[in-house]
Motif scaffolding. Structure first.
Motif, short mmCIF file in Angstrom:
data_model
loop_
_atom_site.label_atom_id
_atom_site.label_comp_id
_atom_site.label_asym_id
_atom_site.label_seq_id
_atom_site.Cartn_x
_atom_site.Cartn_y
_atom_site.Cartn_z
N GLY A 132 30.13 30.85 41.04
CA GLY A 132 29.99 29.61 40.30
C GLY A 132 30.95 29.64 39.14
O GLY A 132 31.85 30.49 39.09
N PRO A 133 30.83 28.73 38.19
CA PRO A 133 31.73 28.77 37.03
C PRO A 133 31.61 30.10 36.30
O PRO A 133 30.52 30.61 36.07
CB PRO A 133 31.22 27.62 36.16
N VAL A 134 32.76 30.67 35.94
CA VAL A 134 32.79 31.93 35.21
C VAL A 134 33.81 31.83 34.08
O VAL A 134 34.68 30.96 34.08
CB VAL A 134 33.15 33.13 36.13
N VAL A 135 33.68 32.74 33.15
CA VAL A 135 34.65 32.88 32.08
C VAL A 135 35.35 34.22 32.27
O VAL A 135 34.70 35.26 32.36
CB VAL A 135 33.99 32.82 30.69
N VAL A 136 36.67 34.17 32.36
CA VAL A 136 37.48 35.38 32.54
C VAL A 136 38.22 35.65 31.24
O VAL A 136 38.84 34.75 30.66
CB VAL A 136 38.49 35.20 33.70
N LYS A 137 38.13 36.90 30.77
CA LYS A 137 38.78 37.29 29.53
C LYS A 137 39.55 38.59 29.74
O LYS A 137 39.17 39.42 30.57
CB LYS A 137 37.76 37.52 28.42
N ARG B 133 45.53 39.42 19.97
CA ARG B 133 46.05 38.08 19.70
C ARG B 133 46.66 37.49 20.96
O ARG B 133 47.40 38.17 21.69
CB ARG B 133 47.10 38.15 18.58
N HIS B 134 46.33 36.24 21.23
CA HIS B 134 46.84 35.51 22.40
C HIS B 134 46.42 36.16 23.72
O HIS B 134 47.18 36.14 24.70
CB HIS B 134 48.37 35.39 22.35
N ASP B 135 45.23 36.74 23.75
CA ASP B 135 44.77 37.32 25.01
C ASP B 135 44.28 36.20 25.94
O ASP B 135 44.27 35.02 25.59
CB ASP B 135 43.68 38.38 24.78
N LEU B 136 43.87 36.60 27.13
CA LEU B 136 43.47 35.65 28.17
C LEU B 136 41.99 35.30 28.03
O LEU B 136 41.14 36.18 28.02
CB LEU B 136 43.74 36.25 29.55
N VAL B 137 41.70 34.01 27.92
CA VAL B 137 40.32 33.50 27.95
C VAL B 137 40.37 32.18 28.73
O VAL B 137 41.04 31.24 28.31
CB VAL B 137 39.75 33.25 26.55
N ALA B 138 39.67 32.14 29.87
CA ALA B 138 39.75 30.95 30.70
C ALA B 138 38.45 30.73 31.45
O ALA B 138 37.81 31.68 31.91
CB ALA B 138 40.91 31.07 31.70
N ARG B 139 38.07 29.45 31.59
CA ARG B 139 36.95 29.10 32.45
C ARG B 139 37.51 28.77 33.83
O ARG B 139 38.48 28.02 33.97
CB ARG B 139 36.20 27.89 31.89
N LEU B 140 36.89 29.36 34.86
CA LEU B 140 37.31 29.11 36.24
C LEU B 140 36.14 28.52 37.02
O LEU B 140 35.04 29.06 37.01
CB LEU B 140 37.76 30.42 36.90
N ASP B 141 36.42 27.39 37.68
CA ASP B 141 35.38 26.70 38.44
C ASP B 141 35.58 26.81 39.94
O ASP B 141 34.73 26.35 40.71
CB ASP B 141 35.33 25.22 38.05
N SER B 142 36.70 27.38 40.36
CA SER B 142 36.98 27.44 41.79
C SER B 142 37.85 28.65 42.10
O SER B 142 38.53 29.21 41.23
CB SER B 142 37.71 26.17 42.25
N ASP B 143 37.84 29.05 43.37
CA ASP B 143 38.69 30.15 43.80
C ASP B 143 40.17 29.77 43.73
O ASP B 143 41.02 30.64 43.54
CB ASP B 143 38.31 30.58 45.21
N LEU C 293 41.24 30.54 40.33
CA LEU C 293 41.34 31.99 40.19
C LEU C 293 42.65 32.50 40.76
O LEU C 293 43.34 33.30 40.13
CB LEU C 293 40.15 32.67 40.87
N ARG C 294 43.01 32.04 41.94
CA ARG C 294 44.26 32.50 42.56
C ARG C 294 45.47 32.07 41.74
O ARG C 294 46.43 32.84 41.59
CB ARG C 294 44.36 31.96 43.99
N GLU C 295 45.41 30.87 41.17
CA GLU C 295 46.53 30.40 40.34
C GLU C 295 46.66 31.26 39.09
O GLU C 295 47.78 31.62 38.69
CB GLU C 295 46.32 28.94 39.97
N LEU C 296 45.53 31.60 38.47
CA LEU C 296 45.58 32.43 37.28
C LEU C 296 46.06 33.84 37.62
O LEU C 296 46.85 34.44 36.88
CB LEU C 296 44.19 32.48 36.63
#
Length: 276
Positions: free
Chosen positions: A117-122, A128-138, A141-144
């Motif tokens: 389901g929706p997840v938060v990837v960090k 500073r400027h690290d990765l924080v993103a909400r992903l709602d689909s595979d 995820l593949r694009e990230l």
């Protein structure tokens, strides 16, 4: 008293304003961890560690080994950089920290089972400027993963909330708070809104104090979301954040620098049961 700021950015507003309060009666110096080769003598009365780089942490450890007072300690600062260790330590202590899974790389996460389901990837390592993103689909995820394939990451399930983060900061005995639109909200990050600590849900100030005890921190930030009816969920903890725009923050930091009540380099606590 001689006070040393360990930072590559002495122009940070919090440090500038704090130094201005201290300099009439005390000596304030800056130690840039990018350039210093060894611990200079004599030792200062206190060192304020406003940097999280490996060189800064090594410098802080060397100072601690020689008996210097460092705020926050190198161990506490390092613990807040590793989101895997942070989550494990918080949950062992009974803190309401978001459940966190770790993956060696983002490519590894993308090659595994579909998202539940929706997840938060960090980024696993806070910086500073690290990765924080909400992903709602595979697909997302593949694009990230295509842009950050080798990034070590942690994954937290997305907890439904209002779209606003509660930003809470502690400096010694003083508590500060604000509301900030989450960078994960559809509207994107918005302005920071004032929020008096007295307007926080019941129990939240005590929770922030508990975080300081568990992580042996004197200057720190706690990011909390309200999952409904004031139920707190901690999603991040930061050592020595900027605390920008908070009236009274420089005064609190100046008072802490001159105080003997700080954590005094005590070791980060082992797993402890929550208070009842």
């Amino acid at each position: 008293m001689r006070i040393v700021l360990i930072t590559p950015d002495p122009g940070h507003p919090l440090l500038v304003d704090t130094a201005a309060l201290l300099t009439p009666e005390h000596q304030v110096e800056t130690l840039d961890p990018r350039t210093v080769a060894e611990v200079p003598e004599p030792l200062a009365g206190v060192y304020l560690l406003k940097s999280r780089t490996p060189r800064a942490l090594a410098l802080a450890r060397a100072l601690e080994e020689r008996g210097a007072r460092v705020v926050n300690s190198a161990a506490a600062t390092a613990l807040c950089q590793d989101r895997t260790a942070m989550a494990e330590h918080a949950r062992r202590a009974g803190l309401p920290f978001a459940a966190t899974r770790t993956f060696t790389t983002l490519a590894h996460l993308a090659s595994g089972p579909p998202l539940p389901g929706p997840v938060v990837v960090k980024s696993r390592h806070s910086r500073r400027h690290d990765l924080v993103a909400r992903l709602d689909s595979d697909t997302q995820l593949r694009e990230l993963a295509a842009t950050h394939p080798q990034e070590p990451v942690v994954v937290q399930e997305f907890a439904p909330n209002s779209g606003w983060d509660h930003k809470l900061w502690a400096i010694g005995d003083q508590l500060f708070s604000a509301l900030r639109r989450s960078e994960l909200s559809p509207e994107g990050r918005g302005p920071t809104l004032p929020l008096a600590p007295g307007d926080l849900p019941p129990g939240w100030p005590a929770l922030v104090r508990r975080v300081g005890e568990v992580f042996a921190l004197d200057v720190y930030g706690v990011d909390i979301i309200d999952t409904g009816d004031g139920a707190p969920l901690i999603v991040d903890i930061n050592a020595f954040p900027g605390v920008r725009g908070q009236s009274g923050a420089p005064e609190a930091l100046a008072e802490l620098a001159l105080s003997e009540r700080s954590c005094q380099n005590r070791p980060v606590s082992a797993a402890v049961p929550p208070r009842t």
